[in-house]
Design an enzyme around this catalytic site. Sequence first.
Site, PDB file in Angstrom:
ATOM      1  N   GLN A  27     -23.566 -30.518  37.055  1.00 29.60           N
ATOM      2  CA  GLN A  27     -22.309 -30.544  37.804  1.00 29.60           C
ATOM      3  C   GLN A  27     -21.621 -29.193  37.765  1.00 29.60           C
ATOM      4  O   GLN A  27     -21.131 -28.697  38.776  1.00 29.60           O
ATOM      5  CB  GLN A  27     -21.390 -31.618  37.233  1.00 29.60           C
ATOM      6  CG  GLN A  27     -20.046 -31.719  37.932  1.00 29.60           C
ATOM      7  CD  GLN A  27     -20.139 -32.256  39.345  1.00 29.60           C
ATOM      8  OE1 GLN A  27     -20.643 -33.353  39.554  1.00 29.60           O
ATOM      9  NE2 GLN A  27     -19.668 -31.492  40.326  1.00 29.60           N
TER      10      GLN A  27
ATOM     11  N   ARG B 190     -24.486 -31.077  44.825  1.00 29.13           N
ATOM     12  CA  ARG B 190     -25.295 -31.585  43.715  1.00 29.13           C
ATOM     13  C   ARG B 190     -26.759 -31.687  44.154  1.00 29.13           C
ATOM     14  O   ARG B 190     -27.680 -31.365  43.393  1.00 29.13           O
ATOM     15  CB  ARG B 190     -24.796 -32.971  43.269  1.00 29.13           C
ATOM     16  CG  ARG B 190     -23.495 -32.996  42.481  1.00 29.13           C
ATOM     17  CD  ARG B 190     -23.631 -32.498  41.059  1.00 29.13           C
ATOM     18  NE  ARG B 190     -24.550 -33.277  40.251  1.00 29.13           N
ATOM     19  CZ  ARG B 190     -24.255 -34.422  39.639  1.00 29.13           C
ATOM     20  NH1 ARG B 190     -23.036 -34.953  39.750  1.00 29.13           N
ATOM     21  NH2 ARG B 190     -25.157 -35.048  38.904  1.00 29.13           N
TER      22      ARG B 190
ATOM     23  N   ASP C  72     -10.652 -33.735  36.110  1.00 29.70           N
ATOM     24  CA  ASP C  72     -11.573 -34.847  35.894  1.00 29.70           C
ATOM     25  C   ASP C  72     -10.738 -36.025  35.390  1.00 29.70           C
ATOM     26  O   ASP C  72      -9.567 -35.860  35.043  1.00 29.70           O
ATOM     27  CB  ASP C  72     -12.633 -34.434  34.863  1.00 29.70           C
ATOM     28  CG  ASP C  72     -13.781 -35.436  34.739  1.00 29.70           C
ATOM     29  OD1 ASP C  72     -13.862 -36.358  35.574  1.00 29.70           O
ATOM     30  OD2 ASP C  72     -14.590 -35.298  33.806  1.00 29.70           O
TER      31      ASP C  72
ATOM     32  N   ARG D 141     -29.381 -39.174  31.611  1.00 26.16           N
ATOM     33  CA  ARG D 141     -27.916 -39.295  31.663  1.00 26.16           C
ATOM     34  C   ARG D 141     -27.537 -40.287  30.570  1.00 26.16           C
ATOM     35  O   ARG D 141     -27.827 -41.484  30.682  1.00 26.16           O
ATOM     36  CB  ARG D 141     -27.479 -39.787  33.047  1.00 26.16           C
ATOM     37  CG  ARG D 141     -25.963 -39.919  33.228  1.00 26.16           C
ATOM     38  CD  ARG D 141     -25.659 -40.338  34.652  1.00 26.16           C
ATOM     39  NE  ARG D 141     -24.272 -40.714  34.828  1.00 26.16           N
ATOM     40  CZ  ARG D 141     -23.293 -39.893  35.228  1.00 26.16           C
ATOM     41  NH1 ARG D 141     -23.582 -38.619  35.460  1.00 26.16           N
ATOM     42  NH2 ARG D 141     -22.064 -40.314  35.384  1.00 26.16           N
TER      43      ARG D 141
ATOM     44  N   HIS E 273     -22.090 -31.390  30.899  1.00 25.33           N
ATOM     45  CA  HIS E 273     -22.531 -31.830  32.227  1.00 25.33           C
ATOM     46  C   HIS E 273     -22.969 -30.588  33.016  1.00 25.33           C
ATOM     47  O   HIS E 273     -22.313 -30.172  33.970  1.00 25.33           O
ATOM     48  CB  HIS E 273     -21.374 -32.543  32.926  1.00 25.33           C
ATOM     49  CG  HIS E 273     -21.787 -33.415  34.078  1.00 25.33           C
ATOM     50  ND1 HIS E 273     -23.080 -33.459  34.560  1.00 25.33           N
ATOM     51  CD2 HIS E 273     -21.062 -34.271  34.863  1.00 25.33           C
ATOM     52  CE1 HIS E 273     -23.139 -34.297  35.578  1.00 25.33           C
ATOM     53  NE2 HIS E 273     -21.935 -34.807  35.777  1.00 25.33           N
TER      54      HIS E 273
ATOM     55  N   CYS F  78     -15.104 -33.585  39.968  1.00 24.59           N
ATOM     56  CA  CYS F  78     -16.510 -33.986  39.876  1.00 24.59           C
ATOM     57  C   CYS F  78     -16.761 -35.410  40.361  1.00 24.59           C
ATOM     58  O   CYS F  78     -17.915 -35.785  40.580  1.00 24.59           O
ATOM     59  CB  CYS F  78     -17.025 -33.798  38.453  1.00 24.59           C
ATOM     60  SG  CYS F  78     -16.020 -34.615  37.189  1.00 24.59           S
TER      61      CYS F  78
END
Length: 311
Positions: A136, A296, A228, A106, A133, A268
């Site tokens: 996700q 997730r 987001d 990440r 991403h 998210c």
Amino acid sequence: MSLKGKDLLSVHDLSKDEVYEIFSLAKELKVKQKQGIEHHLLKGKTLGMIFQKSSTRTRVSFEVGMWQLGGMALFLSANDLQIGRGEPIKDTARVLARYLDGIMIRTFSHAGMEELAHYADIPIINGLTDLLHPCQALTDIFTTLEIKGDLPGRKMTYIGDGNNMANALMHTCAKVGMDITIACPEGYRPDPKIVAEAEADAAKNGCKVSVVNDPRVAVQGADVLYTDVWASMGMEAEQAQREKDFAGYQIDSALLKLAKPDAVVMHCLPAHRGEEITDEVIEGPQSVVIDEAENRLHVQKAIMTLLMGNK
């Protein structure tokens, strides 16, 4: 068909069948976890988790998921590694590949992650970069499949910054035959290369990718509304300007009413309530944000199993 030994850097790199293979295993593993059925598919395996960006969901879901699969996860912050003191990525990659069975990273730089994948001969999983991403986005479409029962012909509308989340959702919707409309102000549109990749996949799978300015137009006929934060990690200095630029791009109850009556709302997380989404909507009956966050765990367990296991 097998994902064994491959990387997951972008959903665009996956075939449609591979996406559905991830979904099928995620569903199976979710049932087993809920029923308390042991599923040690990665017994004796070790995942290294490199974090150059902080996290809640990514760290906990990968770490817990690896444990549930019978393996072990190592948390490695930039301060824990010599990469944080200037060691070349290629050296870190080749050494870690001798110790580990897979790496989740990440980070900020997508190019840096690609370099890690180039030099490491073990599976690399993109836990987030500034460009994409994918874990996700796969989770979000898996959640849509759970709720709606099918994907082709469905429509997702994403409202806000054309960031890594918008990019990854375009890739994923296009793979499974879902229409996706991105509504964002001028100057905040998604990466043109990603748009072109998604449009090419959409043409193959009978769906559409659209980028527009007006959120009220974008939500017409939407099955899923998504947003987001307006200022992603590392963009804190732009917060005040972005609040001005994104005025009118908030998912509130009035905007939600313009979508399909049974539309669901996703985010998210973390959410800045009162900015990109209202508290009323995120806590309302059409929100599936917490279900989405739970998934997730299940989707990433499927990814790790398919890349690092014997399936």
